[in-house]
Motif scaffolding. Sequence first.
Motif, PDB file in Angstrom:
ATOM      1  N   THR A 684       0.854  -1.183   0.000  1.00 31.29           N
ATOM      2  CA  THR A 684       0.000   0.000   0.000  1.00 31.29           C
ATOM      3  C   THR A 684       0.893   1.237   0.000  1.00 31.29           C
ATOM      4  N   TYR A 685       0.622   2.163  -0.917  1.00 27.73           N
ATOM      5  CA  TYR A 685       1.436   3.370  -1.051  1.00 27.73           C
ATOM      6  C   TYR A 685       0.807   4.523  -0.268  1.00 27.73           C
ATOM      7  N   GLU A 686       1.580   5.578  -0.122  1.00 29.97           N
ATOM      8  CA  GLU A 686       1.117   6.737   0.650  1.00 29.97           C
ATOM      9  C   GLU A 686      -0.160   7.339   0.066  1.00 29.97           C
ATOM     10  N   ASP A 687      -0.357   7.201  -1.240  1.00 30.48           N
ATOM     11  CA  ASP A 687      -1.557   7.771  -1.856  1.00 30.48           C
ATOM     12  C   ASP A 687      -2.757   6.830  -1.780  1.00 30.48           C
ATOM     13  N   GLY A 688      -2.610   5.670  -1.115  1.00 33.86           N
ATOM     14  CA  GLY A 688      -3.702   4.733  -0.953  1.00 33.86           C
ATOM     15  C   GLY A 688      -3.799   3.668  -2.020  1.00 33.86           C
ATOM     16  N   SER A 689      -3.052   3.788  -3.089  1.00 33.97           N
ATOM     17  CA  SER A 689      -3.070   2.766  -4.139  1.00 33.97           C
ATOM     18  C   SER A 689      -2.335   1.520  -3.662  1.00 33.97           C
ATOM     19  N   LYS A 690      -2.579   0.396  -4.351  1.00 30.47           N
ATOM     20  CA  LYS A 690      -2.007  -0.888  -3.931  1.00 30.47           C
ATOM     21  C   LYS A 690      -1.431  -1.641  -5.126  1.00 30.47           C
ATOM     22  N   ASP A 691      -0.444  -2.468  -4.835  1.00 27.96           N
ATOM     23  CA  ASP A 691       0.081  -3.456  -5.783  1.00 27.96           C
ATOM     24  C   ASP A 691       0.144  -4.799  -5.070  1.00 27.96           C
ATOM     25  N   ASN A 692      -0.166  -5.864  -5.812  1.00 27.81           N
ATOM     26  CA  ASN A 692      -0.093  -7.211  -5.255  1.00 27.81           C
ATOM     27  C   ASN A 692       0.914  -8.046  -6.028  1.00 27.81           C
ATOM     28  N   TYR A 693       1.689  -8.851  -5.297  1.00 26.54           N
ATOM     29  CA  TYR A 693       2.703  -9.715  -5.887  1.00 26.54           C
ATOM     30  C   TYR A 693       2.535 -11.126  -5.333  1.00 26.54           C
ATOM     31  N   LYS A 694       2.772 -12.106  -6.184  1.00 28.16           N
ATOM     32  CA  LYS A 694       2.784 -13.497  -5.736  1.00 28.16           C
ATOM     33  C   LYS A 694       4.101 -14.125  -6.160  1.00 28.16           C
ATOM     34  N   TYR A 695       4.892 -14.532  -5.169  1.00 26.73           N
ATOM     35  CA  TYR A 695       6.178 -15.174  -5.437  1.00 26.73           C
ATOM     36  C   TYR A 695       6.016 -16.676  -5.247  1.00 26.73           C
ATOM     37  N   PRO A 696       6.433 -17.464  -6.228  1.00 28.31           N
ATOM     38  CA  PRO A 696       6.204 -18.915  -6.146  1.00 28.31           C
ATOM     39  C   PRO A 696       6.965 -19.536  -4.991  1.00 28.31           C
ATOM     40  N   ALA A 697       6.542 -20.725  -4.614  1.00 26.52           N
ATOM     41  CA  ALA A 697       7.180 -21.422  -3.499  1.00 26.52           C
ATOM     42  C   ALA A 697       8.675 -21.601  -3.723  1.00 26.52           C
ATOM     43  N   GLN A 698       9.082 -21.663  -4.980  1.00 25.48           N
ATOM     44  CA  GLN A 698      10.500 -21.893  -5.286  1.00 25.48           C
ATOM     45  C   GLN A 698      11.399 -20.752  -4.830  1.00 25.48           C
ATOM     46  N   ILE A 699      10.828 -19.648  -4.365  1.00 29.41           N
ATOM     47  CA  ILE A 699      11.654 -18.573  -3.822  1.00 29.41           C
ATOM     48  C   ILE A 699      12.433 -19.047  -2.600  1.00 29.41           C
ATOM     49  N   TRP A 700      11.943 -20.154  -1.972  1.00 29.10           N
ATOM     50  CA  TRP A 700      12.601 -20.708  -0.783  1.00 29.10           C
ATOM     51  C   TRP A 700      13.567 -21.846  -1.131  1.00 29.10           C
ATOM     52  N   ARG A 701      13.785 -22.122  -2.397  1.00 31.76           N
ATOM     53  CA  ARG A 701      14.466 -23.374  -2.763  1.00 31.76           C
ATOM     54  C   ARG A 701      15.929 -23.425  -2.346  1.00 31.76           C
ATOM     55  N   LYS A 702      16.625 -22.275  -2.289  1.00 36.01           N
ATOM     56  CA  LYS A 702      18.043 -22.287  -1.905  1.00 36.01           C
ATOM     57  C   LYS A 702      18.235 -22.007  -0.420  1.00 36.01           C
ATOM     58  N   SER A 703      17.301 -21.299   0.134  1.00 35.76           N
ATOM     59  CA  SER A 703      17.263 -21.124   1.581  1.00 35.76           C
ATOM     60  C   SER A 703      15.827 -21.363   2.014  1.00 35.76           C
ATOM     61  N   ASN A 704      15.616 -22.410   2.783  1.00 38.39           N
ATOM     62  CA  ASN A 704      14.270 -22.711   3.245  1.00 38.39           C
ATOM     63  C   ASN A 704      13.833 -21.779   4.375  1.00 38.39           C
ATOM     64  N   GLU A 705      14.715 -20.840   4.758  1.00 38.14           N
ATOM     65  CA  GLU A 705      14.431 -20.002   5.933  1.00 38.14           C
ATOM     66  C   GLU A 705      14.137 -18.548   5.598  1.00 38.14           C
ATOM     67  N   THR A 706      14.859 -17.939   4.650  1.00 36.74           N
ATOM     68  CA  THR A 706      14.673 -16.518   4.349  1.00 36.74           C
ATOM     69  C   THR A 706      14.675 -16.283   2.845  1.00 36.74           C
TER      70      THR A 706
END
Length: 748
Positions: A684-706
């Motif tokens: 959510t931005y200061e002007d009230g507008s929004k953006d949504n993102y979806k990152y696949p599960a594979q974002i955790w593939r090299k580090s299962n923690e962060t």
Amino acid sequence: MKKLSLLLLFPAMLVAQDKATTTPTRQQGKYDTNKFSQMYDLLATPNMFRTASGAPGPAYYQQQADYKIDIELDDKNSKLSGSETITYTNNSPDSLEYLWVQLDQNQAKANTQSTLAESDKISQVLPLDGFSTKYLKKDLERGFNIEQVKDVKGSAMSYTINETMMRINLTSPLKPGEKISFSIKWWYNINNYRKEGGGRSGYELFEKDGNKLYVIAQFYPRMAVYNDVEGWQNMQFWGSGEFALPFGNFDVNITVPADHVIDATGELTNRSEVFTTEQVKRYEQAQKAFDKPVVIVTQAEAEAAEKGFSEKKKTWKFSAKNVRDFGIASSRKFIYDAMAVKIGNRVVMAESVYPKEANPLWGETSTMVVAHTLKSYSAHTFDYPYPKAVSVSAEDQGMEYPMICWNFGRPDENGVTSKEIKNGMIGVVIHEVGHTFFPMIVNSDERQWTWMDEGLNSFLEYLAEQELDSNFPSRRGPAKNIVPYMSGDQKFLEPIMSNSETIHQFGNNAYGKPATGLNILREVVMGRELFDHAFRTYANRWKFKHPTPEDFFRTMEDASAVDLDWFWRGWFYSTDFVDIGIKDVKQYYVSDTPTADIKDIKVRKGRFGYDKGPFVYLVAGDNAEVNSSKKKALKVEDFKPLADYVDQTFTAEEKASIKSPKYFYEVEFNKPGGMIMPILVEITYEDGSKDNYKYPAQIWRKSNETAKKVYATTKAIKSIQIDPQLLTADIDVTNNSWPKVETKSKFD
């Protein structure tokens, strides 16, 4: 474009200068514990019976058991007696030395092992009838009484009964491709399931008029499954893990008091002998009624019949093809209605039988819900293949058999139905009718894996409920509803892939969690198009066959090209829970002067060299730390404008098509929970507008923690929220927000 050495907004390999030449301490090696590891360690090896794709293999086989059954219901004594001839076909490549037959009624015998195996404790507060039943009344003599087992020549066969299983000893092995026929004669006492031990069948007593409503199941000795996975599936029936049965054809003759109305698995073949001429005409009208049910046996006719207690008898004849089991409902109290449902190019009958105590709710609702269920499930799997589906009103019941099921939910004595009762009744009708798809057609092994029918069916129930009414209060399916269970005491949690008899919280484990998991796959991980195709592929591959969990897991991947091993491993094979949080947020600004922490960083150029500049530096502001509320945020104006660098680098024509970010943020996500899941982010931005993102599960593939993501924006970010719609079953949402949202206590 003018020459640019490197812009640090883009991916670059940063190499710190060597600061020490001492030999580091050696660390021990490790095994692969990555949650994205493939599941070769858990899944059965593919073979000629079941392929690596999840489909039946070229050597797949299944046995067949055909039944000719004659039974008689003794209404006065609540007793059922019967005889059957079983024709068993050995389609396996093995010679069978003996046959195993299931005697499920024996599970309720006095001093059976299933009773002795249960822990017990004193209930200090009991209703009067509960105390009387538990401690004062003599138990009903339960279980099968086997009178004879004979071969086709009428000779006695050797058999051994072990609790709920009977081994029939053959004089010579049954070879591949051969058939054998034999007969069994038996009887048993039917229990009042509301007062005498519960169970999936029995009778309901109406004390005001003395009538009984019978729901009859597990009433005959049934063949056990023999297959490539278990050999004989002859695990004892302990009470929770239900049934594993082969397909076959049934011809069943049922003799009951002449004033009873019956519905059962299969097609009634002597309708004109058991119904009046007028009732037959009404049924013919129902076969053409697609908008609403036609009442075939009216309430007035049922009320007249329930006063008679006829001494005469009638025999109802049913025939069912390619079913795994058989169920019967019988009572003189039954009202009977039906309507036609178009499924594909066929017409299927949706039917209901119910006592007057169920009206007006059942007359208005039951058959319409049956019709809706058939349409919904067919759309998600395959066209319903049987000629009918029947809903039976039986209080305190929720049980399924091919083409017929018993369901709870009635108005009060004044005919008034609360929203909770109506919604509960609609939900159970959808669920139990849906079971004809799973496991009556997609014939999984319930004795071993309850979730394969209950979980998949609960998922489809959720879809059907939402299609019926988008505001329907579905209990199972929405991710947020499973959070209390998944955040519970681990001592009382088991993986979904646990045997049915070892589960503490049966409903959550075998119904709720798998249904939620499939909903998450559909809505978050795979998307509806890929999921629906894969699920439909599984259903069609394994209809009228015996699938295993591996067949389901493999087919879902095979038909979608989505690697789901991480999901099966975490959601089905463990009790890991979802908890994803925002660990850190740092804001960066463009600068032409490096700070001390980055001035010595070398930037690799190509495989062997380093870039010599000039460079653009991104400097962390004083407010970089996510929880640093005391530090004053710096403004964009405090730093050299990005436009200066753009002017030096791009032509006027190029500048017209490039982005103009002013703010740069690095967000670090962490995962306190063990379960991998995609990251859903709302900014959510200061002007009230929004953006949504979806990152696949594979974002955790090299580090299962962060995991970290960078956002270069034209507007200042006001807040960041993980999973704002509660789609991932995150058990702790207090770490899902930046800035952190303080949760008020109930006292506050």
